[in-house]
Enzyme design. Structure first.
Site, PDB file in Angstrom:
ATOM      1  N   THR A 192      11.727   0.888   3.690  1.00 21.11           N
ATOM      2  CA  THR A 192      10.599   1.737   4.063  1.00 21.11           C
ATOM      3  C   THR A 192      10.731   2.225   5.499  1.00 21.11           C
ATOM      4  O   THR A 192      11.470   1.656   6.309  1.00 21.11           O
ATOM      5  CB  THR A 192       9.265   0.991   3.895  1.00 21.11           C
ATOM      6  OG1 THR A 192       9.281  -0.209   4.681  1.00 21.11           O
ATOM      7  CG2 THR A 192       9.040   0.623   2.436  1.00 21.11           C
ATOM      8  N   GLU A 296      12.880   9.200  -1.174  1.00 16.01           N
ATOM      9  CA  GLU A 296      11.734   9.967  -0.682  1.00 16.01           C
ATOM     10  C   GLU A 296      12.063  10.317   0.758  1.00 16.01           C
ATOM     11  O   GLU A 296      11.912   9.495   1.655  1.00 16.01           O
ATOM     12  CB  GLU A 296      10.446   9.148  -0.799  1.00 16.01           C
ATOM     13  CG  GLU A 296       9.179  10.001  -0.802  1.00 16.01           C
ATOM     14  CD  GLU A 296       8.752  10.426   0.586  1.00 16.01           C
ATOM     15  OE1 GLU A 296       9.038  11.593   0.957  1.00 16.01           O
ATOM     16  OE2 GLU A 296       8.159   9.621   1.295  1.00 16.01           O
ATOM     17  N   CYS A 330       5.222  12.365   5.958  1.00 14.42           N
ATOM     18  CA  CYS A 330       6.205  13.140   5.196  1.00 14.42           C
ATOM     19  C   CYS A 330       5.589  14.443   4.711  1.00 14.42           C
ATOM     20  O   CYS A 330       6.286  15.442   4.544  1.00 14.42           O
ATOM     21  CB  CYS A 330       6.714  12.338   4.001  1.00 14.42           C
ATOM     22  SG  CYS A 330       7.516  10.787   4.439  1.00 14.42           S
TER      23      CYS A 330
END
EC number: 1.2.1.31
Length: 539
Positions: A192, A296, A330
Site C-alpha cells: 500500500t 492501482e 489517486c
C-alpha cells in the site's frame, strides 16, 4: 498566529482533545512525540518508542530501524524496526501454513471473523484516525473517515461471505452438470501507499480474507506506525478466535521487501498501490513468473463542466477534488475543462473559494487542508509549478510554499496551458489544478482521454443525451466515470480502479472479489453413459 504568503485565508480553528504542539519550532522538541504527554494517546494503540515491524503470529524484526515523522511539523513520532530478508522468508512460510488452516474455515465463518475486525476498528476509530492524521498528514475528519472506510468494507465483506460462488450452467450432455467452482488463490501480498494507509489495505484485506486467503502486508515506510497499529488490532481478533496470527502477516520494509514479494512464486496474488513507474516494474516482475497482479496506479483525473452545468455544484466539487487530502488522492482532480462561456466566471469563483480554505493543524476540527506528506513532495510541487510557467501557464492562485513549520504548500490554480502540455500529462501528487477552455463535446471528450492514465473522470451537465454518450463507448475511457459529482470520494460498493497506465485492477466492491480467487470449470457426470461434447463419436 503564523503568516501565509499570498491570498490564503488562515483562521484559528478549535483544537481536538488529541491536539499537540504542532507549530512549535524543532529546537523545543527534543524527544520523540510519543514520549511527550500530549501524544500519550498513541500508547492506546499499543505503540512504543521503538516498535517491531514484523508480525507472523509473533512480533519481531531484525532489519533497519527507521523513524517516522509528522508532516505538519517534520518532528519524529516513533521508530519501527523493519523486516530483514530472513524475517520475510520466515513470515511467508508461516503465512502459507496459516492459509492451510484458514482455507478450511467455511466462508460465512470467515465473514464472522472479519465482522469482529470491523467492530475492533470501530472501537479504535478516533484514536486510529488521529494516528492517520499525525503520520500521513491528512485532516482529522479524513483520517477518521479512512478508518470508517475499512469498517464499511468489513461490513460489506460479511454479507459477501455468504454470496461468493459460481453458477450452475446447462450442460449439452444428458446426465451431466456443469458448474463453476471458486477457490482462494492462497497468499495475497498487499503493498500500500502512504496516502491511504488504512483504507486501501482494508479494501484488499477484508475481501481477500472472506475469500479464504492469507494476507501479507507491506505498507509505505513513512506510515509504518499505522501498519503496526492496524495489525495489532487484527492480531487480537485472530488470537481471540484461536486462529493463526500469520493469516494477516506484516513485513514493514522498503524496496527490498517489495521486490521479494513481486518475485516470490509463493505470493499467489500481489496487490500493488503506488506510482505508475514503480507499478510497471512490479507488473513485469510478477508477469515474469506468470503470477497475478492487481495494480492501482496513477491518475490524471479531469472534471468537465459544460455550458449548462450547475455552477453551485461545479465550484465546490472542483475545490474538494483538487484540494482534498492536499491533492494526494489517486482520484484528485488535476485537470478542469470549462466551456468557454463559463470559464472566466468559474475561475473567479474558484479563486474566491480557495481564499476561504482553512489551513492549519490537521487535528483541528475546522481545518480543511493539511500538509504534503514529505519534504520531497514539496520539492515536486515547486518543480511542477516552475515547469508549468515555462510551458506558458499562468499561476492565478497559490504556487508557493507556506511560511510555517511542516510541509505546507499553497493550493494552486494554473491557467493558459495547452491541453497537451507535457506538465499537464504528468501526474504531480500535489494540489495543482490546471484549467482549460473548450468549445465542444467531441473536443473535450478527446482531451479527457488523451492522457496515459485512466482512473477517474466527471462531467457536469443537464443534457441526458450527453450523459449517456459520456458513459458509452466513445465517452470517458476511465474506470470511474461520474456525472455531477467530483472525481474523488468513491463508495465501497463499486469496484475501484482504472484503465491504461492506471493498471486495470479493481478493488473493494462489485465483483472485485473474483480477483482474489481462482475459478475452475467442473463437469460432473452422474450418468452411466459417456457422451462427448460437440456430439463427437470416438468408438
Amino acid at each position: 498566529m503564523w503568516r501565509v504568503p499570498g491570498l490564503l485565508c488562515v483562521r484559528v480553528a478549535r483544537k481536538s482533545k488529541f491536539s499537540g504542539s504542532w507549530n512549535r519550532p524543532a529546537a523545543f522538541m527534543s524527544t520523540l512525540l510519543i514520549n511527550q504527554p500530549q501524544y500519550a494517546w498513541l500508547k492506546e494503540l499499543g505503540l512504543r518508542e521503538e516498535n517491531d515491524g514484523v508480525y507472523n503470529g509473533s512480533w519481531g524484526g531484525r532489519g533497519e530501524v527507521i523513524t517516522t515523522y509528522c508532516p505538519a511539523n517534520n518532528e519524529p513520532i516513533a521508530r519501527v524496526r523493519q523486516a530483514s530478508m530472513a524475517d520475510y522468508e520466515e513470515t511467508v512460510e508461516k503465512a502459507r501454513e496459516a492459509w492451510s488452516i484458514w482455507a478450511d474455515v467455511p466462508a460465512p465463518k470467515r465473514g464472522e471473523v472479519v465482522r469482529q475486525i470491523g467492530d475492533a476498528l470501530r472501537e479504535k476509530i478516533q484514536v486510529l484516525g488521529s494516528l492517520v492524521s499525525l503520520e500521513m498528514g491528512k485532516i482529522l475528519v479524513e483520517g477518521v473517515g479512512e478508518v470508517q472506510e475499512y469498517v464499511d468494507v468489513c461490513d460489506y465483506a460479511v454479507g459477501l461471505s455468504r454470496m461468493i460462488g459460481g453458477p450452475i450452467l446447462p450442460s449439452e450432455r444428458p446426465g451431466h452438470a456443469l458448474i463453476e467452482q471458486w477457490n482462494p488463490v492462497g497468499l495475497v501480498g498487499i503493498i500500500t501507499a502512504f496516502n491511504f494507509p488504512v483504507a486501501v489495505y482494508g479494501w484488499n484485506n477484508a475481501i481477500a480474507m472472506i475469500c479464504g486467503n492469507a494476507c501479507l502486508w507491506k505498507g509505505a515506510p513513512t506510515t509504518s506506525l499505522i501498519s503496526v497499529a492496524v495489525t495489532k488490532i487484527i492480531a487480537k481478533v485472530l488470537e481471540d478466535n484461536k486462529l493463526p496470527g500469520a493469516i494477516c502477516s506484516l513485513t514493514c520494509g522498503g524496496a527490498d521487501i517489495g521486490t521479494a514479494m513481486a518475485k516470490d512464486e509463493r505470493v499467489d496474488l500481489l496487490s500493488f498501490t503506488g506510482s505508475t513507474q514503480v507499478g510497471k516494474q512490479v507488473a513485469l516482475m510478477v508477469q515474469e513468473r506468470f503470477g497475478r497482479s492487481l495494480l492501482e496506479l496513477g491518475g490524471n483525473n479531469a472534471i468537465i463542466a459544460f455550458e449548462d452545468a450547475d455552477l453551485s455544484l461545479v465550484v465546490p466539487s472542483a475545490l474538494f477534488a483538487a484540494v482534498g487530502t492536499a491533492g494526494q488522492r489517486c482520484t484528485t482532480a488535476r485537470r478542469l475543462f470549462l466551456h468557454e462561456s463559463i470559464h472566466d466566471e468559474v475561475v473567479n469563483r474558484l479563486k474566491k473559494a480557495y481564499a476561504q480554505i482553512r489551513v492549519g493543524n490537521p487535528w483541528d476540527s475546522n481545518v480543511l487542508y493539511g500538509p504534503l506528506h514529505t519534504k520531497q513532495a514539496v520539492s515536486m510541487f515547486l518543480g511542477a509549478v516552475e515547469e508549468a510557467k515555462k510551458e506558458g501557464g499562468t499561476v492565478v492562485y497559490g504556487g508557493k510554499v507556506m511560511d510555517r513549520p511542516g510541509n505546507y504548500v499553497e493550493p494552486t490554480i494554473v491557467t493558459g496551458l495547452d491541453h497537451d502540455a507535457s506538465i499537464v500529462h504528468t501526474e504531480t501528487f500535489a494540489p495543482i489544478l490546471y484549467v482549460f477552455k473548450f468549445k465542444n463535446e467531441d473536443e473535450v471528450f478527446a482531451w479527457n482521454n488523451e492522457v496515459k492514465q485512466g482512473l477517474s473522470s466527471s462531467i457536469f451537465t443537464k443534457d441526458m443525451g450527453r450523459i449517456f454518450r459520456w458513459l458509452g463507448p466513445k465517452g470517458s475511457d476511465c474506470g470511474i466515470v461520474n456525472v455531477n459529482i467530483p472525481t474523488s470520494g468513491a463508495e465501497i460498493g463499486g469496484a475501484f480502479g482504472g484503465e491504461k497506465h492506471t493498471g486495470g485492477g479493481r478493488e473493494s466492491g462489485s465483483d472485485a472479489w473474483k480477483q482474489y480467487m481462482r475459478r475452475s470449470t467442473c463437469t460432473i457426470n452422474y450418468s452411466k453413459d459417456l457422451p462427448l461434447a460437440q456430439g463427437i463419436k470416438f468408438q
